[in-house]
Scaffold this motif. Structure first.
Motif, PDB file in Angstrom:
ATOM      1  N   GLY A 336       0.822  -1.192   0.000  1.00 43.19           N
ATOM      2  CA  GLY A 336       0.000   0.000   0.000  1.00 43.19           C
ATOM      3  C   GLY A 336       0.859   1.246   0.000  1.00 43.19           C
ATOM      4  N   PRO A 337       0.247   2.408   0.185  1.00 47.26           N
ATOM      5  CA  PRO A 337       1.011   3.663   0.179  1.00 47.26           C
ATOM      6  C   PRO A 337       2.113   3.711   1.228  1.00 47.26           C
ATOM      7  N   SER A 338       1.826   3.131   2.404  1.00 48.93           N
ATOM      8  CA  SER A 338       2.819   3.208   3.472  1.00 48.93           C
ATOM      9  C   SER A 338       2.952   1.920   4.274  1.00 48.93           C
ATOM     10  N   SER A 339       2.215   0.888   3.896  1.00 49.95           N
ATOM     11  CA  SER A 339       2.261  -0.353   4.671  1.00 49.95           C
ATOM     12  C   SER A 339       1.836  -1.513   3.788  1.00 49.95           C
ATOM     13  N   LEU A 340       1.958  -2.710   4.346  1.00 47.16           N
ATOM     14  CA  LEU A 340       1.490  -3.909   3.657  1.00 47.16           C
ATOM     15  C   LEU A 340       0.019  -4.132   3.964  1.00 47.16           C
ATOM     16  N   MET A 341      -0.726  -4.592   2.956  1.00 46.92           N
ATOM     17  CA  MET A 341      -2.163  -4.817   3.118  1.00 46.92           C
ATOM     18  C   MET A 341      -2.485  -6.272   2.779  1.00 46.92           C
ATOM     19  N   CYS A 342      -3.574  -6.759   3.358  1.00 48.05           N
ATOM     20  CA  CYS A 342      -4.039  -8.117   3.075  1.00 48.05           C
ATOM     21  C   CYS A 342      -5.502  -8.062   2.643  1.00 48.05           C
ATOM     22  N   ALA A 343      -5.747  -8.462   1.398  1.00 50.19           N
ATOM     23  CA  ALA A 343      -7.114  -8.429   0.881  1.00 50.19           C
ATOM     24  C   ALA A 343      -8.003  -9.442   1.581  1.00 50.19           C
ATOM     25  N   LYS A 344      -7.447 -10.586   1.947  1.00 47.48           N
ATOM     26  CA  LYS A 344      -8.257 -11.620   2.573  1.00 47.48           C
ATOM     27  C   LYS A 344      -8.675 -11.218   3.985  1.00 47.48           C
ATOM     28  N   CYS A 345      -7.718 -10.719   4.769  1.00 45.78           N
ATOM     29  CA  CYS A 345      -8.023 -10.304   6.136  1.00 45.78           C
ATOM     30  C   CYS A 345      -8.744  -8.954   6.176  1.00 45.78           C
ATOM     31  N   GLY A 346      -8.582  -8.162   5.104  1.00 46.52           N
ATOM     32  CA  GLY A 346      -9.188  -6.840   5.076  1.00 46.52           C
ATOM     33  C   GLY A 346      -8.413  -5.811   5.870  1.00 46.52           C
ATOM     34  N   LYS A 347      -7.177  -6.145   6.244  1.00 44.88           N
ATOM     35  CA  LYS A 347      -6.362  -5.229   7.053  1.00 44.88           C
ATOM     36  C   LYS A 347      -5.464  -4.398   6.144  1.00 44.88           C
ATOM     37  N   THR A 348      -5.236  -3.143   6.539  1.00 47.04           N
ATOM     38  CA  THR A 348      -4.401  -2.229   5.749  1.00 47.04           C
ATOM     39  C   THR A 348      -2.998  -2.068   6.323  1.00 47.04           C
ATOM     40  N   ASN A 349      -2.719  -2.739   7.418  1.00 44.38           N
ATOM     41  CA  ASN A 349      -1.381  -2.658   8.010  1.00 44.38           C
ATOM     42  C   ASN A 349      -1.053  -4.013   8.641  1.00 44.38           C
ATOM     43  N   VAL A 350      -0.418  -4.873   7.870  1.00 44.69           N
ATOM     44  CA  VAL A 350      -0.112  -6.214   8.359  1.00 44.69           C
ATOM     45  C   VAL A 350       1.384  -6.449   8.350  1.00 44.69           C
ATOM     46  N   SER A 351       1.793  -7.402   9.155  1.00 40.32           N
ATOM     47  CA  SER A 351       3.191  -7.831   9.146  1.00 40.32           C
ATOM     48  C   SER A 351       3.377  -8.878   8.051  1.00 40.32           C
ATOM     49  N   GLY A 352       4.435  -8.736   7.290  1.00 41.95           N
ATOM     50  CA  GLY A 352       4.690  -9.675   6.215  1.00 41.95           C
ATOM     51  C   GLY A 352       5.802 -10.645   6.566  1.00 41.95           C
ATOM     52  N   VAL A 353       5.748 -11.825   5.986  1.00 37.48           N
ATOM     53  CA  VAL A 353       6.782 -12.837   6.213  1.00 37.48           C
ATOM     54  C   VAL A 353       7.048 -13.550   4.893  1.00 37.48           C
ATOM     55  N   PRO A 354       8.307 -13.747   4.499  1.00 40.88           N
ATOM     56  CA  PRO A 354       8.605 -14.483   3.269  1.00 40.88           C
ATOM     57  C   PRO A 354       8.202 -15.955   3.399  1.00 40.88           C
ATOM     58  N   ARG A 355       7.583 -16.473   2.345  1.00 38.44           N
ATOM     59  CA  ARG A 355       7.231 -17.886   2.268  1.00 38.44           C
ATOM     60  C   ARG A 355       7.596 -18.404   0.890  1.00 38.44           C
ATOM     61  N   TYR A 356       7.914 -19.688   0.841  1.00 38.03           N
ATOM     62  CA  TYR A 356       8.386 -20.284  -0.413  1.00 38.03           C
ATOM     63  C   TYR A 356       7.316 -20.234  -1.506  1.00 38.03           C
ATOM     64  N   LEU A 357       7.752 -19.928  -2.706  1.00 37.54           N
ATOM     65  CA  LEU A 357       6.975 -20.085  -3.927  1.00 37.54           C
ATOM     66  C   LEU A 357       8.003 -20.294  -5.047  1.00 37.54           C
ATOM     67  N   ALA A 358       8.649 -21.464  -4.989  1.00 38.41           N
ATOM     68  CA  ALA A 358       9.813 -21.742  -5.836  1.00 38.41           C
ATOM     69  C   ALA A 358       9.497 -22.834  -6.847  1.00 38.41           C
ATOM     70  N   LYS A 359       9.854 -22.565  -8.110  1.00 44.12           N
ATOM     71  CA  LYS A 359       9.638 -23.551  -9.167  1.00 44.12           C
ATOM     72  C   LYS A 359      10.846 -24.465  -9.301  1.00 44.12           C
ATOM     73  N   ILE A 360      10.566 -25.772  -9.391  1.00 43.80           N
ATOM     74  CA  ILE A 360      11.620 -26.762  -9.583  1.00 43.80           C
ATOM     75  C   ILE A 360      11.232 -27.678 -10.740  1.00 43.80           C
ATOM     76  N   SER A 361      12.217 -28.098 -11.497  1.00 43.80           N
ATOM     77  CA  SER A 361      11.986 -29.096 -12.546  1.00 43.80           C
ATOM     78  C   SER A 361      12.223 -30.470 -11.947  1.00 43.80           C
ATOM     79  N   VAL A 362      11.319 -31.414 -12.233  1.00 41.51           N
ATOM     80  CA  VAL A 362      11.441 -32.759 -11.676  1.00 41.51           C
ATOM     81  C   VAL A 362      11.234 -33.787 -12.781  1.00 41.51           C
ATOM     82  N   TYR A 363      11.668 -35.014 -12.507  1.00 42.11           N
ATOM     83  CA  TYR A 363      11.468 -36.099 -13.466  1.00 42.11           C
ATOM     84  C   TYR A 363      11.344 -37.417 -12.715  1.00 42.11           C
ATOM     85  N   ASP A 364      10.751 -38.399 -13.402  1.00 41.05           N
ATOM     86  CA  ASP A 364      10.765 -39.770 -12.898  1.00 41.05           C
ATOM     87  C   ASP A 364      11.259 -40.667 -14.022  1.00 41.05           C
TER      88      ASP A 364
END
Length: 503
Positions: A336-364
């Motif tokens: 947001g303009p001065s803080s992090l917002m969460c659309a799901k919670c509806g809050k305009t000032n939330v604490s953020g935390v990094p979480r994995y969203l990493a792409k990997i190539s795999v095979y069998d």
């Protein structure tokens, strides 16, 4: 009534009738008397649901069940006069060989309405209807019976048992069913256990799902017994599941005598009824990459979770490998303009935390795919939380600009060559072709690649196999794996990560 209908539907006393067991193939001017147990529309799904006609399930005075058919050209003449449970006389018909697949009756012949067919309702002046015609007849199969016939597309049999889960919810507290969600997905998943058998997954589709929802939610007490007719057993990854068909009917608790008898058995055997292996209720099928891709391609597949054993071939290094999540609900936070917002919670000032969203190539042994490590799955793979790795990088690179792309950490790169059993989720976005990459929700265990399965275990038609290029991955929470496509840009990611130290 139209004149055409008048010539086909009459009233009056019926002469001496023929029983179903006496019918021979070909045209007949004989009279049949029967109760109409049920009727449904026959459609050609391969041709966009093209209407073929009406299929009927009939029972005569001897209790013999036979299938009937009214072609599309004649269906509207009779449809308005058909009522499940009513009794009729039919004169002039054509007996044809029953289809080999998805049969709903034991008889080898089907009664087809012809040009000269005359259908008339029966009443007690014609024959003592209430005494002469059984109300129904069921063909129950056990778990072992279904297992033996899984995938054969043969006769469709009936199943009765007690409910264990309804859409993943235990019956300890009454399950809450969302009508809008059921309408959107088109199905309900129940876990059903027969008297002496293991727990079975049963998918209720379309009309069967609607009937179940209506009966389940309108019942004063939480229903415990379910009977579904004409279910189709299928095998996925070596495990059997049942699926309702257009011919299926749904009964609960006190609806009919077989469910009443089962309710009484439950009351008399409370301890036996409670015995269940918890692993059977929550068991997830293990499938190869090719089987999962084939499953996604199938027309009637639905959202599902599977286990998949695969080896990591490479890690995506050209894009962000994490997202900034709301610390409360894990949904992607936005700047947001001065803080992090969460659309799901509806809050305009939330604490953020990094979480994995990493792409990997795999095979069998045979196929390749792109997996996306989501949230805790990344921590389970690397042994380190995304927040820890981001903090370590920022502390070691204080001079980097706000738009700097934090590269994939060594802890993630070091997983290349490792083989694991992954729990993956096939979402609606996979099924609709909007994304190709498959989300990993859990790293179950370290494994070795198993030998190739036989084709009989899970036959995949050649034209159903698909190649999987790297794709954008969206989660229902709103985050994606692309570099700035309706999501968090590299600049946003770095700025959010740095801001964590001050929020």
């Amino acid at each position: 009534m139209e004149s055409a209908a008048k010539s086909s539907l009459t009233t009056g006393k019926a002469p001496l009738a023929m029983f179903f067991n006496d019918i021979s193939p070909g045209r007949s001017e004989s009279l049949l008397r029967f109760r109409l147990i049920h009727f449904w529309e026959a459609k050609n799904i391969a041709k966009g649901g093209f209407f073929l006609g009406l299929e009927l399930l009939l029972i005569d005075e001897q209790g013999t069940v036979m299938q009937g058919f009214i072609s599309a050209s004649r269906a509207e003449t009779y449809r308005g006069h058909l009522k499940g449970g009513a009794t009729y006389a039919l004169q002039n018909f054509f007996a044809t060989k029953s289809k080999d697949i998805y049969r709903v009756a034991d008889q080898s012949l089907t009664i087809s309405f012809s040009n000269g067919s005359v259908l008339s309702p029966l009443n007690d002046t014609d024959v003592p209807v209430s005494d002469s015609f059984p109300a129904d007849r069921f063909r129950f199969h056990t778990h072992s019976d279904f297992q033996a016939n899984s995938g054969l597309r043969g006769d469709l049999y009936d199943v009765v048992g007690h409910l264990r889960l309804v859409n993943g919810q235990s019956l300890i507290q009454r399950p809450v069913l969302d009508e809008a969600e059921i309408t959107s997905k088109g199905h309900i998943l129940v876990h059903l256990q027969s008297k002496d058998g293991p727990v079975m997954k049963l998918y209720l589709w379309d009309e069967a799902a609607r009937v179940f929802y209506k009966k389940f939610t309108s019942s004063e007490d939480t229903p415990t017994v379910l009977l579904v007719t004409t279910v189709n057993p299928k095998t996925l990854g070596g495990n059997m599941a049942l699926s309702s068909m257009s011919s299926s009917r749904v009964f609960l608790d006190k609806d009919i005598q077989p469910t009443i008898d089962y309710v009484n058995w439950l009351s008399s055997n409370p301890e036996t009824a409670k015995r269940v292996n918890a692993d059977e209720v929550t068991k997830v099928e293990t499938m190869t990459i090719g089987q999962i891709l084939g499953y996604i391609k199938q027309e009637y597949s639905k959202e599902a979770s599977f286990h998949c054993i695969a080896t990591i071939d490479d890690v995506e290094r050209d894009g962000a490998w994490y997202y900034i999540a709301c610390s409360d609900c894990q949904t992607k936070a936005t700047r947001g303009p001065s803080s992090l917002m969460c659309a799901k919670c509806g809050k305009t000032n939330v604490s953020g935390v990094p979480r994995y969203l990493a792409k990997i190539s795999v095979y069998d042994n045979k196929d390749k795919a792109v997996f996306v490590l989501l949230g805790d799955a990344g921590s389970e793979l690397t042994g380190k939380k995304a927040a820890e790795l981001v903090d370590n990088y920022i502390e070691a690179h204080q001079d980097v600009g706000s738009g700097h792309l934090i590269p994939a950490p060594q802890a993630l790169i070091d997983t290349i060559g490792q083989t694991h059993k992954f729990k993956v989720n096939v979402s609606d976005l996979n099924l609709t072709g909007k994304i190709q990459a498959i989300t990993v929700t859990k790293v179950v265990s370290t494994e070795v690649l198993p030998p190739l399965p036989s084709s009989a275990e899970f036959p995949v038609i050649v034209e159903d196999e698909v190649s999987v290029p790297t794709g954008i991955v969206f989660d229902a929470s709103g985050y994606n794996a692309s570099d700035g496509t309706e999501g968090t840009t590299n600049k946003d990611v770095t700025q959010m990560a740095k801001r964590l130290k001050y929020e």
